[in-house]
Design a protein around this motif. Structure first.
Motif, PDB file in Angstrom:
ATOM      1  N   LEU A   1      38.305 -66.536   1.850  1.00 19.12           N
ATOM      2  CA  LEU A   1      36.972 -66.936   2.206  1.00 19.12           C
ATOM      3  C   LEU A   1      36.038 -66.013   1.956  1.00 19.12           C
ATOM      4  CD1 LEU A   1      37.626 -68.827   5.377  1.00 19.12           C
ATOM      5  CD2 LEU A   1      37.100 -69.838   2.939  1.00 19.12           C
ATOM      6  N   PHE A   2      36.335 -64.620   1.969  1.00 14.23           N
ATOM      7  CA  PHE A   2      35.254 -63.604   1.814  1.00 14.23           C
ATOM      8  C   PHE A   2      35.202 -63.510   0.176  1.00 14.23           C
ATOM      9  CE2 PHE A   2      36.246 -61.710   6.160  1.00 14.23           C
ATOM     10  CZ  PHE A   2      35.003 -61.993   6.166  1.00 14.23           C
ATOM     11  N   PHE A   3      36.042 -63.783  -0.510  1.00 10.70           N
ATOM     12  CA  PHE A   3      35.945 -63.677  -2.031  1.00 10.70           C
ATOM     13  C   PHE A   3      34.900 -65.143  -2.490  1.00 10.70           C
ATOM     14  CE2 PHE A   3      36.620 -64.314  -6.551  1.00 10.70           C
ATOM     15  CZ  PHE A   3      36.414 -63.088  -7.105  1.00 10.70           C
ATOM     16  N   ALA A   4      35.239 -66.091  -1.683  1.00 16.18           N
ATOM     17  CA  ALA A   4      34.380 -67.282  -2.119  1.00 16.18           C
ATOM     18  C   ALA A   4      32.863 -67.120  -1.791  1.00 16.18           C
ATOM     19  CB  ALA A   4      34.850 -68.573  -1.405  1.00 16.18           C
ATOM     20  N   HIS A   5      32.741 -66.310  -0.653  1.00 21.46           N
ATOM     21  CA  HIS A   5      31.557 -65.602  -0.543  1.00 21.46           C
ATOM     22  C   HIS A   5      30.765 -64.904  -1.493  1.00 21.46           C
ATOM     23  CE1 HIS A   5      27.901 -64.115   1.824  1.00 21.46           C
ATOM     24  NE2 HIS A   5      28.328 -62.883   1.531  1.00 21.46           N
ATOM     25  N   GLN A   6      31.418 -64.011  -2.317  1.00 22.57           N
ATOM     26  CA  GLN A   6      30.981 -63.402  -3.176  1.00 22.57           C
ATOM     27  C   GLN A   6      30.573 -64.567  -4.545  1.00 22.57           C
ATOM     28  OE1 GLN A   6      30.174 -60.079  -3.178  1.00 22.57           O
ATOM     29  NE2 GLN A   6      31.014 -60.084  -1.187  1.00 22.57           N
ATOM     30  N   LEU A   7      31.395 -65.422  -4.643  1.00 23.77           N
ATOM     31  CA  LEU A   7      31.078 -66.217  -5.568  1.00 23.77           C
ATOM     32  C   LEU A   7      29.810 -67.250  -5.224  1.00 23.77           C
ATOM     33  CD1 LEU A   7      34.831 -67.708  -6.413  1.00 23.77           C
ATOM     34  CD2 LEU A   7      33.379 -65.744  -7.527  1.00 23.77           C
ATOM     35  N   ILE A   8      29.622 -67.608  -4.063  1.00 24.75           N
ATOM     36  CA  ILE A   8      28.553 -68.393  -3.542  1.00 24.75           C
ATOM     37  C   ILE A   8      27.259 -67.199  -3.812  1.00 24.75           C
ATOM     38  CG2 ILE A   8      27.429 -69.352  -1.476  1.00 24.75           C
ATOM     39  CD1 ILE A   8      30.315 -69.859  -0.471  1.00 24.75           C
ATOM     40  N   ARG A   9      27.272 -66.163  -3.188  1.00 27.11           N
ATOM     41  CA  ARG A   9      26.199 -65.407  -3.422  1.00 27.11           C
ATOM     42  C   ARG A   9      25.803 -65.159  -4.826  1.00 27.11           C
ATOM     43  NH1 ARG A   9      26.573 -60.318  -2.986  1.00 27.11           N
ATOM     44  NH2 ARG A   9      24.211 -59.819  -2.543  1.00 27.11           N
ATOM     45  N   ASN A  10      26.474 -65.280  -5.914  1.00 33.94           N
ATOM     46  CA  ASN A  10      26.466 -65.135  -7.408  1.00 33.94           C
ATOM     47  C   ASN A  10      26.542 -66.233  -8.198  1.00 33.94           C
ATOM     48  OD1 ASN A  10      26.620 -61.896  -7.780  1.00 33.94           O
ATOM     49  ND2 ASN A  10      27.999 -62.384  -6.139  1.00 33.94           N
ATOM     50  N   ASN A  11      26.467 -67.380  -7.526  1.00 35.09           N
ATOM     51  CA  ASN A  11      26.096 -68.872  -7.989  1.00 35.09           C
ATOM     52  C   ASN A  11      27.299 -69.009  -9.023  1.00 35.09           C
ATOM     53  OD1 ASN A  11      23.434 -69.494  -6.727  1.00 35.09           O
ATOM     54  ND2 ASN A  11      22.688 -67.864  -8.209  1.00 35.09           N
ATOM     55  N   LYS A  12      28.478 -68.747  -8.654  1.00 34.84           N
ATOM     56  CA  LYS A  12      29.747 -68.963  -9.545  1.00 34.84           C
ATOM     57  C   LYS A  12      30.173 -70.374  -9.081  1.00 34.84           C
ATOM     58  CE  LYS A  12      29.558 -65.093 -11.984  1.00 34.84           C
ATOM     59  NZ  LYS A  12      29.138 -65.090 -13.315  1.00 34.84           N
ATOM     60  N   SER A  13      30.668 -71.154 -10.199  1.00 31.71           N
ATOM     61  CA  SER A  13      31.332 -72.448  -9.709  1.00 31.71           C
ATOM     62  C   SER A  13      32.877 -72.138  -9.498  1.00 31.71           C
ATOM     63  CB  SER A  13      31.248 -73.390 -11.109  1.00 31.71           C
ATOM     64  OG  SER A  13      32.028 -72.789 -12.120  1.00 31.71           O
ATOM     65  N   PHE A  14      33.343 -72.871  -8.401  1.00 28.03           N
ATOM     66  CA  PHE A  14      34.826 -72.628  -8.011  1.00 28.03           C
ATOM     67  C   PHE A  14      35.324 -73.615  -7.340  1.00 28.03           C
ATOM     68  CE2 PHE A  14      32.474 -70.975  -4.450  1.00 28.03           C
ATOM     69  CZ  PHE A  14      33.295 -71.380  -3.158  1.00 28.03           C
ATOM     70  N   ARG A  15      36.595 -73.793  -7.222  1.00 27.02           N
ATOM     71  CA  ARG A  15      37.433 -74.689  -6.385  1.00 27.02           C
ATOM     72  C   ARG A  15      38.370 -73.805  -5.609  1.00 27.02           C
ATOM     73  NH1 ARG A  15      33.864 -76.884  -7.757  1.00 27.02           N
ATOM     74  NH2 ARG A  15      33.468 -79.032  -8.657  1.00 27.02           N
ATOM     75  N   MET A  16      38.543 -74.146  -4.457  1.00 27.01           N
ATOM     76  CA  MET A  16      39.581 -73.410  -3.519  1.00 27.01           C
ATOM     77  C   MET A  16      41.000 -74.409  -3.129  1.00 27.01           C
ATOM     78  SD  MET A  16      39.195 -71.796   0.261  1.00 27.01           S
ATOM     79  CE  MET A  16      38.538 -70.057  -0.359  1.00 27.01           C
TER      80      MET A  16
ATOM     81  N   PHE B   1      36.142 -70.224  10.310  1.00 23.87           N
ATOM     82  CA  PHE B   1      36.993 -71.009   9.464  1.00 23.87           C
ATOM     83  C   PHE B   1      36.463 -72.578   9.539  1.00 23.87           C
ATOM     84  CE2 PHE B   1      40.003 -67.645   9.550  1.00 23.87           C
ATOM     85  CZ  PHE B   1      40.557 -67.448   8.505  1.00 23.87           C
ATOM     86  N   MET B   2      36.174 -73.128  10.482  1.00 22.33           N
ATOM     87  CA  MET B   2      35.618 -74.386  10.679  1.00 22.33           C
ATOM     88  C   MET B   2      34.171 -74.331   9.771  1.00 22.33           C
ATOM     89  SD  MET B   2      36.200 -75.858  14.443  1.00 22.33           S
ATOM     90  CE  MET B   2      35.429 -77.323  13.993  1.00 22.33           C
ATOM     91  N   GLY B   3      33.473 -73.424  10.167  1.00 19.17           N
ATOM     92  CA  GLY B   3      31.995 -73.241   9.619  1.00 19.17           C
ATOM     93  C   GLY B   3      32.084 -73.210   8.021  1.00 19.17           C
ATOM     94  N   LEU B   4      32.968 -72.347   7.477  1.00 21.83           N
ATOM     95  CA  LEU B   4      33.210 -72.123   6.088  1.00 21.83           C
ATOM     96  C   LEU B   4      33.795 -73.324   5.416  1.00 21.83           C
ATOM     97  CD1 LEU B   4      33.622 -68.346   5.890  1.00 21.83           C
ATOM     98  CD2 LEU B   4      31.707 -69.603   4.844  1.00 21.83           C
ATOM     99  N   PHE B   5      34.930 -73.800   6.000  1.00 22.48           N
ATOM    100  CA  PHE B   5      35.608 -75.027   5.372  1.00 22.48           C
ATOM    101  C   PHE B   5      34.670 -76.139   5.338  1.00 22.48           C
ATOM    102  CE2 PHE B   5      40.108 -73.528   6.859  1.00 22.48           C
ATOM    103  CZ  PHE B   5      40.179 -72.774   5.804  1.00 22.48           C
ATOM    104  N   ASP B   6      33.749 -76.350   6.298  1.00 19.59           N
ATOM    105  CA  ASP B   6      32.561 -77.522   6.161  1.00 19.59           C
ATOM    106  C   ASP B   6      31.738 -77.239   5.015  1.00 19.59           C
ATOM    107  OD1 ASP B   6      33.948 -78.757   8.360  1.00 19.59           O
ATOM    108  OD2 ASP B   6      32.552 -78.336   9.851  1.00 19.59           O
ATOM    109  N   PHE B   7      31.369 -76.039   4.981  1.00 25.38           N
ATOM    110  CA  PHE B   7      30.416 -75.649   3.815  1.00 25.38           C
ATOM    111  C   PHE B   7      31.188 -75.957   2.376  1.00 25.38           C
ATOM    112  CE2 PHE B   7      28.511 -72.885   0.671  1.00 25.38           C
ATOM    113  CZ  PHE B   7      27.248 -73.231   0.707  1.00 25.38           C
TER     114      PHE B   7
END
Length: 344
Positions: A16-31, A146-152
């Motif tokens: 989740l914290f790595f996903a945050h880095q991707l969100i900040r930098n506008n990277k496309s991803f799937r978890m 976890f609920m907040g980030l999973f929902d996002f």
């Protein structure tokens, strides 16, 4: 075929914290999330810059605390929630010698910003020798986080709720099912033992139990009490107490000895009746040198691992997610202390 910059396998603090880095930098991803509760999700969420057994600190403690606070503010911008709970740790002293040691250590340049010199006497619980407050300590609202980030992630098309199948990776073309990826990151905790690409990394399972209890007398609010383990309110009815450390009994069910240890530990300083509502356990991925494992696969150059966060999953996961992102995207070398290369 869908092109993505990253596939993330694993949904704990590292993922989740790595996903945050991707969100900040506008990277496309799937978890890819299997949907099981990870060790991260049953953790206490305590944010603590001090080793409370010996009153010492650890490598990059202040930097990690600062970076976590910054990151949680960034996460609040897109989830709309602040998951940081200002609930400082109060360590109950066993005797006068611990008081003296605390004061002595508080003059240490590495600890002066963390160990408060003013002792407190807590209500309700036994603390004959008072307690010491750990400045800059806090808690993460684990369930909310976890609920907040999973929902996002779900609402923005990043989350795939299914078990990842290693056999369906085309390593030469960087394809997994209908996704063509630039990079793939494995952050699976102890699940890495089943990963054919990183199963040999030296992570050691450390089983931890905690329990939710109903207290007959409420403890002071807005603090986290620590003697052998941590005690703090979860909601109006329940309190969290834990957790244990065990490298021997690694079966996948509750250990009666761990429950007995927790019950005895709570009874030592809480003199009233309490009722155990539930018991949880998880397996922390630990490393002998107490450093995370971050790096690139020796053969597959766009395969990465982020693991071994141990008992400091929040701080390690947040801080070193940025190090890993910078390593992948900017070719900034990883610090030797955490690099996978140290096991080469």
């Amino acid at each position: 075929m869908e092109n993505v910059d990253y596939i993330i396998v694993g949904d704990g603090y590292a993922g989740l914290f790595f996903a945050h880095q991707l969100i900040r930098n506008n990277k496309s991803f799937r978890m890819f999330s299997e949907g099981k509760k990870s060790a991260s999700q049953v953790s206490a969420g305590v944010i603590n810059p001090v080793v409370l057994k010996k009153f010492t600190t650890f490598w990059k403690a202040q930097e990690q605390i600062d970076f976590l606070q910054k990151s949680l503010k960034e996460i609040e911008e897109y989830t709309g929630e602040n998951y940081l709970i200002n609930s400082p740790i109060h360590r109950i002293f066993h005797d006068e010698n611990e008081q003296k040691l605390w004061l002595k250590k508080s003059d240490n340049v590495e600890l002066t910003d963390f160990l408060d010199k003013n002792f407190d006497h807590l209500e309700v619980v036994k603390n004959e020798f008072h307690s010491g407050k750990v400045n800059q300590s806090a808690r993460l609202d684990v369930n909310g986080f976890f609920m907040g980030l999973f929902d996002f992630l779900k609402n923005n098309g990043h989350l795939i709720n299914e078990k990842f199948n290693y056999s369906e990776i085309n390593t030469s073309d960087s394809i997994y099912k209908n996704f063509k990826f630039k990079n793939i990151l494995f952050c699976e905790g102890m699940g890495v033992q089943e990963n054919p690409f990183f199963s040999d990394i030296p992570v050691i399972p450390n089983k931890g139990h905690n329990m939710k209890v109903r207290l007959s007398q409420s403890i002071p609010e807005n603090i986290t009490i620590k003697k052998k383990h941590f005690l703090f309110p979860v909601n109006d009815e329940l309190y969290f107490y834990g957790g244990t450390y065990d490298r021997e009994q690694l079966h996948r069910h509750i250990d009666d000895s761990a429950v007995e240890q927790l019950t005895k530990g709570l009874s030592e300083f809480y003199p009233y009746d309490f009722e155990i509502s539930e018991v949880n356990f998880g397996f922390r991925p630990t490393v002998k040198d107490r450093r995370p494992i971050v790096g690139r696969h020796f053969e597959h150059q766009n395969f990465y691992v982020f693991n071994g966060l141990g008992a400091r999953g929040i701080l390690n996961g947040c801080y070193f997610s940025k190090s890993l992102y910078d390593f992948i995207e900017e070719n900034i070398p990883l610090q030797e202390e955490v690099s996978l290369e140290r096991f080469k």
